[in-house]
Each structure stands twice: as C-alpha cells, then as structure tokens.
Design an enzyme around this catalytic site. Structure first.
Site: not given
Ligand code: NAP
Length: 249
Positions: A71, A130, A134, A209, A132, A67
């Site tokens: 990843k 977003g 995911a 998500l 990131g 996680t």
């Molecule tokens: P991450 O790497 O932390 O990326 C999240 C992205 O969201 C960042 O790259 C950023 O994009 C944007 N962001 C971050 N903080 C923000 C804020 N305050 N306001 C607006 N945009 C913001 O997270 P991730 O691994 O991609 O995961 C994203 C979400 O999906 C998490 O909540 C995670 O728990 C969930 N998830 C769920 C599953 C599932 O099976 N349901 C699987 C994986 C992940 P920008 O900088 O381009 O704006």
C-alpha cells in the site's frame, strides 16, 4: 490465451501471498449481478513491487486494488495520488485514467462510514492498537471526526503507549478502541490484544478491523462488559464499493 485475457475490462488485486481474497469474490459476484460479462477480477501475487511496472504494461488493466505489503511501496509507481491517500501515505485503489495511474485510499472511506453512526458525544478519545499500514487510515479518520488519537504499540515509541501502560485510567479516558493488529484472525481465534478488559464499560466502543471470525475474542471480551462492538466487514464492503465508484466515474 487465458479466458480472463479475452475480457475487455480487467481488474484485480495486487499483494503478496494472497491466499484468500475478499475482493475477488466480491467483484466477481458484482459483475455477475450487473451482467458485466466482459469484466474480470484476478489476484496478482507479486513477490516484489518491482514487478508492478510490467504488470501494468502487459495486462491492459482498468483498475486495481492494493493490499499488504504494497500500500505504501506502490506510490512511486503512480502518476498522482488523491488528497486523502496523500495525507495517509497509503494507497489501496488505483484508477487507470487519461492522466495516468491515480492512487486513492478507500479504507478511510470505509472506516469512516461504518464507525460514524456508532459514535456518541462521550467518545472523545481513541486508542489505536497496532501501528501498521491500516492504522494510518484509521487515525486519519478519527482525527477528522474530532477524536483525540493515541497509538498502542508492542515497542516503545515516542508519543505512543505500550500495552503495559494500559490501566483503568487510560481506558476510562479512551472510550473508543480500535484493533488494527492481526491478533484474533482465523485460525488463531483465541488471540487478542493485551488489554485490561475488566475496565471496559457500556460507554466503550470496540471496533475490530478483523472480519474473520465475525466476533473475535477482542470483541467478545468487550461485549461481556457491555461495550458496543463492531467488526471490519462493513468497512471492507464499503471500501470495495468506493473503489468501484472510482473506477466507473
Ligand atoms: P500490518 O501492517 O501487518 O500491521 C499490524 C500491526 O499490528 C503491526 O504494525 C504491529 O504494530 C501490530 N502487530 C503485529 N503482530 C502483532 C502481534 N503478534 N501482537 C501485537 N501486535 C501485533 O497490518 P495492517 O495492514 O495494518 O492490517 C491490520 C489488520 O487490519 C489486519 O488484520 C488486516 O487484515 C485488517 N484490515 C482490515 C480492513 C477492513 O477493511 N476490514 C482493511 C485493512 C486491514 P506494533 O509493532 O506497533 O505493535
């Protein structure tokens, strides 16, 4: 020796600051249901990915989930990665095989199988909020399902939109909107992506998500406008189930 070290089949989750893990609870329940008393599941909290090698060498593992934030960083430590994980550029499941450590991405499988039944012919273009880890798996799946994909980011990046650019026209054209930001996750349940929610209609499909809370502010706003909504719980369950299938095949 710890209780878990006596178990013959050791599984676990690699991540950083793992305060709560869905996977541990999910797999412990599964092992109990299947009466697999020699199976265990642990959280392996690594301060740095450089600790991954000794974890693998010392712990006699049978399978791992990966996680945030490893990843992508874990890939150089693997012997091979599956086609989907390769294309996405992220691994969330590792199989320990005769041919070494093989990386897979089961987030894509989970998302695909949970969104597919909700897609309708007018769902031709999607916004992914977003950029990131995911979001890459989400984009991969939506493209595979034939949708056009546009990312929305807080910062201006080539080929992407910023939140300020989202207006009625953009929302009319993009009827699938996926929240891949952490905005709205417990305990910050009042937060939501900065969208002009008033332009949403019953033609829209909003997918979050996030699964905690069950209905985020983002989904509540969509529901008010008559949109179809879906949270990330089914995706989470499906990705775990697929990981189990990979480890046991
Ligand atoms: P991450 O790497 O932390 O990326 C999240 C992205 O969201 C960042 O790259 C950023 O994009 C944007 N962001 C971050 N903080 C923000 C804020 N305050 N306001 C607006 N945009 C913001 O997270 P991730 O691994 O991609 O995961 C994203 C979400 O999906 C998490 O909540 C995670 O728990 C969930 N998830 C769920 C599953 C599932 O099976 N349901 C699987 C994986 C992940 P920008 O900088 O381009 O704006």
């Amino acid at each position: 020796m710890e209780e878990t070290e006596k178990k013959e089949k050791r599984f676990g989750l690699v991540g950083k600051d793992i305060s709560y893990s869905f996977s541990k609870g999910y797999f412990e329940k599964k092992f109990k249901q299947l009466d697999l008393r020699d199976h265990s599941y642990e959280n392996f909290d690594l301060a740095d990915i450089s600790g991954f090698k000794s974890l693998v060498e010392q712990c006699n593992l049978s399978g791992l989930n990966v996680t945030i934030p490893y990843k992508e960083a874990v890939i150089p430590y693997l012997d091979a990665i599956g086609e989907t994980a390769q294309e996405i550029g992220a691994v969330n499941t590792i199989a320990f095989t005769e041919n070494g450590l093989i990386g897979h991405n089961t987030d894509a499988y989970g998302f695909e199988h949970s969104i597919r039944p909700l897609l309708q012919p007018h769902h031709t273009n999607a916004l992914i909020m977003g950029t990131g880890g995911a979001s890459k798996a989400i984009a991969f799946v939506l493209k595979k399902l034939g949708l056009g994909v546009t990312f929305v980011s807080r910062t201006e990046k080539e080929g992407m939109l910023t939140y300020q650019a989202l207006d009625g026209d953009v929302l009319k054209e993009h009827t699938v909107i996926v929240n891949c930001t952490p905005l709205g996750t417990h305990p910050n349940i009042d937060e939501k992506p900065d969208l002009p929610y008033g332009f949403l209609t019953d033609k829209h499909l909003l997918y979050d998500l996030i699964y905690n809370p069950e209905k985020t502010s983002f989904l509540q706003e969509g529901e008010k406008q008559g949109a179809t909504i879906k949270n990330g719980l089914e995706m989470l369950r499906l990705q775990a189930e697929k990981a189990w299938e990979i480890w046991t095949s």
